[in-house]
Write a protein that holds these residues in place. Structure first.
Motif, PDB file in Angstrom:
ATOM      1  N   GLY A  66       0.507  -1.566   0.370  1.00 13.18           N
ATOM      2  CA  GLY A  66      -0.054   0.207  -0.143  1.00 13.18           C
ATOM      3  C   GLY A  66       0.869   1.315  -0.259  1.00 13.18           C
ATOM      4  N   ALA A  67       2.633   0.792   0.581  1.00 18.59           N
ATOM      5  CA  ALA A  67       2.915   2.544  -0.068  1.00 18.59           C
ATOM      6  C   ALA A  67       4.161   2.377  -1.092  1.00 18.59           C
ATOM      7  N   LEU A  68       4.067   1.180  -1.325  1.00 18.82           N
ATOM      8  CA  LEU A  68       4.686   1.406  -2.851  1.00 18.82           C
ATOM      9  C   LEU A  68       3.979   1.652  -4.248  1.00 18.82           C
ATOM     10  N   PHE A  69       2.786   0.993  -4.080  1.00 13.72           N
ATOM     11  CA  PHE A  69       2.076   1.507  -5.480  1.00 13.72           C
ATOM     12  C   PHE A  69       2.391   2.707  -5.056  1.00 13.72           C
ATOM     13  N   PRO A  70       1.495   3.895  -5.147  1.00 11.27           N
ATOM     14  CA  PRO A  70       0.703   4.875  -5.028  1.00 11.27           C
ATOM     15  C   PRO A  70       2.622   5.834  -5.818  1.00 11.27           C
ATOM     16  N   LEU A  71       3.453   5.361  -5.335  1.00 12.57           N
ATOM     17  CA  LEU A  71       4.780   5.791  -5.881  1.00 12.57           C
ATOM     18  C   LEU A  71       5.627   5.579  -6.848  1.00 12.57           C
ATOM     19  N   ILE A  72       4.600   4.186  -7.364  1.00 12.70           N
ATOM     20  CA  ILE A  72       5.003   4.349  -9.247  1.00 12.70           C
ATOM     21  C   ILE A  72       4.287   4.061  -9.690  1.00 12.70           C
ATOM     22  N   VAL A  73       3.384   5.191  -9.317  1.00 14.71           N
ATOM     23  CA  VAL A  73       2.212   5.841 -10.811  1.00 14.71           C
ATOM     24  C   VAL A  73       2.314   7.277 -10.940  1.00 14.71           C
ATOM     25  N   PRO A  74       2.023   7.928 -11.977  1.00 18.13           N
ATOM     26  CA  PRO A  74       2.456   9.521 -12.331  1.00 18.13           C
ATOM     27  C   PRO A  74       0.552   9.882 -11.346  1.00 18.13           C
ATOM     28  N   PRO A  75       1.836  11.530 -10.755  1.00 21.21           N
ATOM     29  CA  PRO A  75       1.136  11.497 -10.205  1.00 21.21           C
ATOM     30  C   PRO A  75      -0.584  12.714 -10.318  1.00 21.21           C
ATOM     31  N   ASN A  76      -0.947  12.490 -11.853  1.00 13.24           N
ATOM     32  CA  ASN A  76      -2.027  12.576 -12.892  1.00 13.24           C
ATOM     33  C   ASN A  76      -3.234  11.160 -13.234  1.00 13.24           C
ATOM     34  N   ILE A  77      -2.939   9.935 -12.306  1.00 11.24           N
ATOM     35  CA  ILE A  77      -3.646   8.869 -12.507  1.00 11.24           C
ATOM     36  C   ILE A  77      -5.260   8.499 -12.034  1.00 11.24           C
ATOM     37  N   GLY A 110       8.251  12.049 -14.175  1.00  9.41           N
ATOM     38  CA  GLY A 110       8.127  10.487 -13.585  1.00  9.41           C
ATOM     39  C   GLY A 110       7.314  10.235 -12.342  1.00  9.41           C
ATOM     40  N   SER A 111       7.101   8.971 -11.896  1.00  7.00           N
ATOM     41  CA  SER A 111       6.053   8.926 -11.254  1.00  7.00           C
ATOM     42  C   SER A 111       6.453   9.283  -9.673  1.00  7.00           C
ATOM     43  N   PHE A 112       6.098   8.786  -9.051  1.00 10.97           N
ATOM     44  CA  PHE A 112       6.253  10.140  -7.486  1.00 10.97           C
ATOM     45  C   PHE A 112       7.456  10.062  -6.544  1.00 10.97           C
ATOM     46  N   GLY A 113       7.241   8.382  -6.829  1.00  7.91           N
ATOM     47  CA  GLY A 113       8.330   8.163  -6.270  1.00  7.91           C
ATOM     48  C   GLY A 113       9.592   7.841  -6.773  1.00  7.91           C
ATOM     49  N   GLU A 114      10.027   7.110  -8.124  1.00 10.35           N
ATOM     50  CA  GLU A 114      11.007   6.433  -8.708  1.00 10.35           C
ATOM     51  C   GLU A 114      12.530   8.147  -9.668  1.00 10.35           C
ATOM     52  N   THR A 115      11.835   8.836  -9.521  1.00  8.83           N
ATOM     53  CA  THR A 115      12.644   9.973  -9.591  1.00  8.83           C
ATOM     54  C   THR A 115      13.719  10.122  -9.060  1.00  8.83           C
ATOM     55  N   SER A 116      14.830   9.846  -7.360  1.00 10.05           N
ATOM     56  CA  SER A 116      15.053  10.331  -7.198  1.00 10.05           C
ATOM     57  C   SER A 116      16.251   9.335  -6.413  1.00 10.05           C
ATOM     58  N   ALA A 117      16.984   9.306  -7.281  1.00 12.26           N
ATOM     59  CA  ALA A 117      18.552   8.465  -7.405  1.00 12.26           C
ATOM     60  C   ALA A 117      18.767   7.749  -5.079  1.00 12.26           C
ATOM     61  N   LEU A 118      19.054   9.323  -5.610  1.00  8.31           N
ATOM     62  CA  LEU A 118      19.907   9.844  -3.842  1.00  8.31           C
ATOM     63  C   LEU A 118      18.689   9.187  -3.045  1.00  8.31           C
ATOM     64  N   ALA A 119      17.540   9.625  -2.707  1.00  2.99           N
ATOM     65  CA  ALA A 119      16.432   8.757  -1.762  1.00  2.99           C
ATOM     66  C   ALA A 119      16.848   8.140  -2.236  1.00  2.99           C
ATOM     67  N   CYS A 120      16.784   7.040  -2.699  1.00  3.47           N
ATOM     68  CA  CYS A 120      16.444   5.496  -3.163  1.00  3.47           C
ATOM     69  C   CYS A 120      18.132   5.330  -2.628  1.00  3.47           C
ATOM     70  N   LEU A 121      18.882   5.541  -2.450  1.00  9.57           N
ATOM     71  CA  LEU A 121      20.431   5.290  -2.340  1.00  9.57           C
ATOM     72  C   LEU A 121      19.945   5.691  -0.582  1.00  9.57           C
ATOM     73  N   LEU A 122      19.244   6.645  -0.014  1.00  9.99           N
ATOM     74  CA  LEU A 122      19.691   6.657   1.255  1.00  9.99           C
ATOM     75  C   LEU A 122      18.570   5.481   1.918  1.00  9.99           C
ATOM     76  N   GLY A 123      18.068   5.017   0.645  1.00 10.80           N
ATOM     77  CA  GLY A 123      17.160   3.566   1.333  1.00 10.80           C
ATOM     78  C   GLY A 123      17.205   2.516   1.114  1.00 10.80           C
ATOM     79  N   ALA A 124      18.231   2.823   0.494  1.00  6.83           N
ATOM     80  CA  ALA A 124      19.240   1.077   0.486  1.00  6.83           C
ATOM     81  C   ALA A 124      19.821   0.923   1.672  1.00  6.83           C
TER      82      ALA A 124
END
Length: 401
Positions: A156-167, A258-272
């Motif tokens: 439920g947290a991941l799905f909203p982050l992989i869709v476009p904001p205008n969906i 891009g999609s909500f949560g898929e644009t920032s490699a830096l944020a993903c790196l911190l999460g990793a």
């Protein structure tokens, strides 16, 4: 909190076996265990204690998403306010009217306006995901008469982050329904699914409504505005066209369409870093995917092509574009659908890295590739583990012969 605890204890007999509300016990159990730690322990001689249960695991994944959420909120607002300043669109939706009602400046330089716009676009998508997906979770748990697992907390947290904001919100409801029901529940629920439910939901929407889920009008939070993603630009004009429109550092930080949560490699790196430190995600899968994708993209970059612009995109760009970083950290490492053995995790990661570049470069009509690569990796994961275990058994037998 004592009042809440006493209230839950007082109504529990009504939901327990033999009570009037017995069939609704999964709902009671979900609320109780979400707020408090369960008081049930193993009864018997063997009692194996694990320091990490499902709830703590899912909670830590959600914590790792915090940097991604923050950047996604800001970037959605940033892309919209930039378009408004450029005269490409007018702020006509209720989100912008609400920001203006609060006397906030609709400018790309306004941090809080951008964040608020992003939040206002995200909340409806998140709520629909939780309500519809939660409904299916409760329904299947009630019918099967078992507890409601926390697995949907991450889905439920991941799905909203992989869709476009205008969906459209009806597509959100349809997509999460497909992901939860046909991607997980039909196989027995949390822990038995072999496909990532959030990606399954995204794949269904992509193939069912390709023009609306991947078209150029869905990436910026303004109705009717056309805005191609960097990967779309690269697929038509190569790295030269890509660098004319975007800077690599902006793609790394996440300030691109891009999609909500898929644009920032830096944020993903911190999460990793957090997930690896917490022992949740496999670093072998992450490293294997990055190494394979880098190696194959460098090969295509070195060979070049007179007819395919994607050959000219360097490995550094591939690592920060599209859903690559988000997929590597939060999707490919899903412990349920990924490979379990250590050797298998290397193979699984390398497979995904190869597939994503093949889809992006060789079949540049579909420039993303990460979603399909992970889903194909999910399908192959059980087979990979099977042969890794068989090979390990054969080696041990030879040692003792």
């Amino acid at each position: 909190m004592k009042f809440l605890r006493s209230t839950l204890d007082r109504i529990e007999p009504h939901f327990a076996k033999g009570g009037k509300l017995e069939k609704y016990y999964p709902i009671y159990e979900m609320i109780d265990t979400f707020i408090y730690t369960p008081d049930k322990v193993t009864q018997g001689r063997t009692h194996i204690k694990d320091a990490l249960d499902l709830k703590r695991m899912m909670t830590k994944v959600v914590l790792a998403l915090i940097p991604v959420l923050f950047v996604s909120f800001y970037n959605v607002g940033l892309q919209a306010t930039r378009a408004i300043e450029a005269g490409e669109a007018i702020p006509s939706t209720w989100q912008f009217h609400f920001v203006q009602f609060l006397n906030l400046n609709l400018a790309s330089s306004s941090l809080w306006s951008n964040i608020l716009i992003g939040i206002l676009y995200f909340i409806p998508i998140f709520l629909v995901t939780q309500l519809v997906g939660g409904f299916w979770e409760v329904l299947f748990a009630t019918v099967r008469k078992h507890e409601i697992n926390e697995g949907f907390l991450v889905t439920g947290a991941l799905f909203p982050l992989i869709v476009p904001p205008n969906i459209p919100l009806w597509q959100v409801a349809l997509g999460i329904s497909f992901g939860v029901v046909l991607g997980k529940e039909v196989f027995g629920g949390t822990g038995r699914n072999f496909l990532n439910p959030a990606l399954t939901a995204r794949a269904f929407l992509f193939f069912a409504y390709p023009a609306q889920i991947s078209g150029e009008k869905v990436w910026t939070a303004i109705d009717g505005l056309t805005s191609a993603t960097p990967l779309s630009v690269a697929s038509s004009g190569g790295q030269v066209a890509l660098e004319q429109h975007y800077h690599w550092i902006d793609a790394f930080l996440g300030f691109i369409p891009g999609s909500f949560g898929e644009t920032s490699a830096l944020a993903c790196l911190l999460g990793a870093i957090f997930l690896i430190w917490a022992g949740i995600a496999s670093w072998r899968i992450m490293v294997g995917t990055v190494i394979a994708a880098t190696a194959l993209s460098f090969f295509f970059y070195s060979v070049g092509s007179a007819t395919n612009p994607m050959f000219s995109v360097s490995p550094l760009w591939h690592l920060v574009l599209g859903g690559f970083a988000f997929g590597v950290v939060f999707m490919a490492t899903d412990p349920v659908s990924a490979a379990m053995t250590q050797t298998g995790q290397w193979i699984y990661g390398v497979l995904i890295g190869i597939l994503v570049i093949l889809v992006r470069v060789v079949n540049h009509a579909y420039p993303e590739g990460m979603m399909l690569a992970i889903l194909l990796g999910n399908v192959c994961a059980p087979l990979i583990d099977y042969y890794v275990v068989r090979a390990t058994i054969r080696k041990r037998i030879k040692r003792h012969v």
